[in-house]
Design an enzyme around this catalytic site. Structure first.
Site, PDB file in Angstrom:
ATOM      1  N   CYS A  68       0.829  -1.200   0.000  1.00 38.98           N
ATOM      2  CA  CYS A  68       0.000   0.000   0.000  1.00 38.98           C
ATOM      3  C   CYS A  68       0.868   1.256   0.000  1.00 38.98           C
ATOM      4  O   CYS A  68       1.718   1.430   0.874  1.00 38.98           O
ATOM      5  CB  CYS A  68      -0.919   0.000   1.228  1.00 38.98           C
ATOM      6  SG  CYS A  68      -1.878   1.528   1.417  1.00 38.98           S
ATOM      7  N   CYS A 103       0.601   3.592   3.373  1.00 38.07           N
ATOM      8  CA  CYS A 103       1.127   3.177   4.673  1.00 38.07           C
ATOM      9  C   CYS A 103       2.483   3.851   4.907  1.00 38.07           C
ATOM     10  O   CYS A 103       3.148   4.275   3.959  1.00 38.07           O
ATOM     11  CB  CYS A 103       1.292   1.657   4.724  1.00 38.07           C
ATOM     12  SG  CYS A 103      -0.263   0.740   4.841  1.00 38.07           S
ATOM     13  N   HIS A 105      -3.554   0.890   8.433  1.00 37.81           N
ATOM     14  CA  HIS A 105      -4.143   0.454   7.165  1.00 37.81           C
ATOM     15  C   HIS A 105      -5.521  -0.168   7.355  1.00 37.81           C
ATOM     16  O   HIS A 105      -6.387  -0.063   6.473  1.00 37.81           O
ATOM     17  CB  HIS A 105      -3.217  -0.561   6.483  1.00 37.81           C
ATOM     18  CG  HIS A 105      -3.712  -1.048   5.155  1.00 37.81           C
ATOM     19  ND1 HIS A 105      -3.480  -0.371   3.975  1.00 37.81           N
ATOM     20  CD2 HIS A 105      -4.460  -2.153   4.817  1.00 37.81           C
ATOM     21  CE1 HIS A 105      -4.039  -1.028   2.967  1.00 37.81           C
ATOM     22  NE2 HIS A 105      -4.643  -2.106   3.446  1.00 37.81           N
ATOM     23  N   ASN A 154     -14.128   9.037  -0.609  1.00 36.54           N
ATOM     24  CA  ASN A 154     -14.782   7.899  -1.242  1.00 36.54           C
ATOM     25  C   ASN A 154     -14.419   6.667  -0.424  1.00 36.54           C
ATOM     26  O   ASN A 154     -13.233   6.417  -0.177  1.00 36.54           O
ATOM     27  CB  ASN A 154     -14.285   7.692  -2.680  1.00 36.54           C
ATOM     28  CG  ASN A 154     -14.625   8.855  -3.580  1.00 36.54           C
ATOM     29  OD1 ASN A 154     -15.633   9.520  -3.394  1.00 36.54           O
ATOM     30  ND2 ASN A 154     -13.771   9.108  -4.560  1.00 36.54           N
ATOM     31  N   HIS A 181      -6.491   1.786   2.020  1.00 39.98           N
ATOM     32  CA  HIS A 181      -6.083   2.554   3.192  1.00 39.98           C
ATOM     33  C   HIS A 181      -7.080   3.689   3.459  1.00 39.98           C
ATOM     34  O   HIS A 181      -7.552   4.338   2.507  1.00 39.98           O
ATOM     35  CB  HIS A 181      -4.691   3.139   2.958  1.00 39.98           C
ATOM     36  CG  HIS A 181      -4.012   3.618   4.192  1.00 39.98           C
ATOM     37  ND1 HIS A 181      -3.020   2.895   4.832  1.00 39.98           N
ATOM     38  CD2 HIS A 181      -4.176   4.739   4.924  1.00 39.98           C
ATOM     39  CE1 HIS A 181      -2.599   3.564   5.883  1.00 39.98           C
ATOM     40  NE2 HIS A 181      -3.296   4.692   5.964  1.00 39.98           N
ATOM     41  N   HIS A 218      -8.471   6.994   3.587  1.00 44.76           N
ATOM     42  CA  HIS A 218      -7.980   8.268   3.060  1.00 44.76           C
ATOM     43  C   HIS A 218      -9.103   8.996   2.338  1.00 44.76           C
ATOM     44  O   HIS A 218     -10.139   8.420   2.006  1.00 44.76           O
ATOM     45  CB  HIS A 218      -6.813   8.040   2.081  1.00 44.76           C
ATOM     46  CG  HIS A 218      -7.228   7.465   0.760  1.00 44.76           C
ATOM     47  ND1 HIS A 218      -7.640   6.147   0.608  1.00 44.76           N
ATOM     48  CD2 HIS A 218      -7.329   8.020  -0.481  1.00 44.76           C
ATOM     49  CE1 HIS A 218      -7.938   5.922  -0.659  1.00 44.76           C
ATOM     50  NE2 HIS A 218      -7.770   7.039  -1.342  1.00 44.76           N
ATOM     51  N   GLN A 232      -9.657  12.823  -0.324  1.00 43.20           N
ATOM     52  CA  GLN A 232      -8.986  13.653  -1.310  1.00 43.20           C
ATOM     53  C   GLN A 232      -9.452  15.098  -1.199  1.00 43.20           C
ATOM     54  O   GLN A 232     -10.482  15.387  -0.582  1.00 43.20           O
ATOM     55  CB  GLN A 232      -9.270  13.133  -2.722  1.00 43.20           C
ATOM     56  CG  GLN A 232      -8.784  11.711  -2.972  1.00 43.20           C
ATOM     57  CD  GLN A 232      -9.070  11.249  -4.388  1.00 43.20           C
ATOM     58  OE1 GLN A 232      -8.513  11.773  -5.349  1.00 43.20           O
ATOM     59  NE2 GLN A 232      -9.939  10.262  -4.526  1.00 43.20           N
TER      60      GLN A 232
END
Length: 352
Positions: free
Chosen positions: A70, A73, A116, A156, A167, A169, A171
């Protein structure tokens, strides 16, 4: 909060947001990366009056890597990632495969935690407050870029939504124009203001919803409700009770209460469909006023706009998704199979 700005090997900006003021961030990106080259171009659709970002370089972006590869991470040993340090609280960096870049805006990735296997809903209130601080700081910084007119923070979540990295996250898109959804709201604001002699449409909507049957939860400074004309099967709008145009306008009381209210909403979303169901896929989207004079929207200023968050899922019932088919995709006319009043009742029932 401590903020540390640094650079990745290819020149992209990386910012750490830490809970502790004594945290030192001096790890160096050891990857042999060349400068990022993007082909992002914004094209205007003269028939619809909106814009499309053409970004062919995104075809090569990272797609569903295994967990041990990933890129979000922390870096450990010889396993190098987008985050050079061995741990982090919140990290934000320029997207390596941006939809918008240069004169066409900017795209950033917001890593909510180094864990993660976590999710936003599993964060502590302290961690969620740090993410809010990061969103606010990035909104402020990006608003000063000459190419940026509107800042959009969003998450999303879930492969069904189209997420390619597991992971936790989100945007941030910094657009060089006012987005079509926001323009529609501003036009409705202007029309309502003129028709009522100065009444604010956002205030009217919030007042009506708080007096109705679609309230999901309410705090001293925030209110969450399923809107009267919800587009999605389960859709919640979260408003600060004191109208502000953007994240920068939130006062300390609202900022303090936000993590508790928002985390409860996310946890309810994961309980909508019952025990044993996979995590609920969702989109969480902050709506903020554009930066500028708004001259094309007669009589409307930035202060008339109301910051709010829209949270919705494309899952309409257990094992079934809401697809944007002919009416939705072809004519932008949504058909919702779940009555908003039922959705609000269900979200109240699954309170922790």
């Amino acid at each position: 909060m401590k903020k540390t700005s640094t650079r990745l090997a290819d020149g992209r900006e990386l910012i750490y947001y830490d809970l502790r003021d004594d945290t030192v961030r001096d790890a160096v990106d050891r990857r042999p990366l060349e400068r990022t080259v993007t082909t992002s171009e914004v094209r205007r659709d003269v028939l619809l009056g909106d814009s499309v970002a053409i970004a062919s370089h995104r075809q090569g972006r990272t797609y569903h890597p295994p967990a041990d590869q990933c890129p979000l991470c922390p870096t450990t040993g010889d396993r190098l990632s987008e985050i050079p340090d061995s741990s982090y609280d919140v990290a934000v960096f320029e997207n390596r495969f941006p939809s918008l870049a240069g004169d066409s805006g900017r795209c950033e990735v917001v890593c909510f935690t180094s864990d993660h296997d976590a999710s936003f809903a599993s964060l502590t209130e302290e961690q969620a407050a740090l993410v809010l601080d990061a969103w606010t700081d990035r909104t402020s910084e990006l608003s000063h870029l000459p190419s940026v007119e509107q800042v959009f923070c969003f998450e999303n979540r879930g492969e069904e939504i189209g997420v390619t990295l597991g992971h936790p996250h989100g945007q941030i898109y910094a657009y060089p124009f006012t987005t079509p959804r926001t323009a529609l709201m501003l036009r409705s604001l202007a029309t309502h203001k003129e028709a009522t002699g100065g009444e604010n449409l956002f205030d009217s909507v919030l007042e009506r919803e708080l007096a109705g049957e679609r309230v999901v939860l309410e705090g001293e400074h925030w209110a969450a409700f399923v809107p009267y004309s919800a587009h999605w099967p389960y859709e919640v709008h979260l408003y600060p009770k004191r109208r502000v145009p953007d994240l920068l306008g939130l006062d300390e009381a609202a900022r303090t209460e936000f993590p508790k209210v928002y985390l409860e909403l996310l946890r309810r979303f994961d309980r909508i469909f019952g025990e044993g169901e996979p995590p609920t896929p969702y989109i969480s989207a902050w709506h903020q006023a554009p930066f500028g004079t708004l001259e094309e929207f007669d009589g409307v200023s930035r202060d008339d706009f109301a910051l709010h968050l829209e949270l919705f899922t494309i899952r309409r019932t257990s094992g079934k998704l809401k697809f944007l088919a002919g009416s939705e995709s072809g004519m932008s006319v949504f058909i919702n199979d779940v009555p908003p009043e039922f959705a609000a009742q269900r979200l109240r029932e699954v309170a922790s």
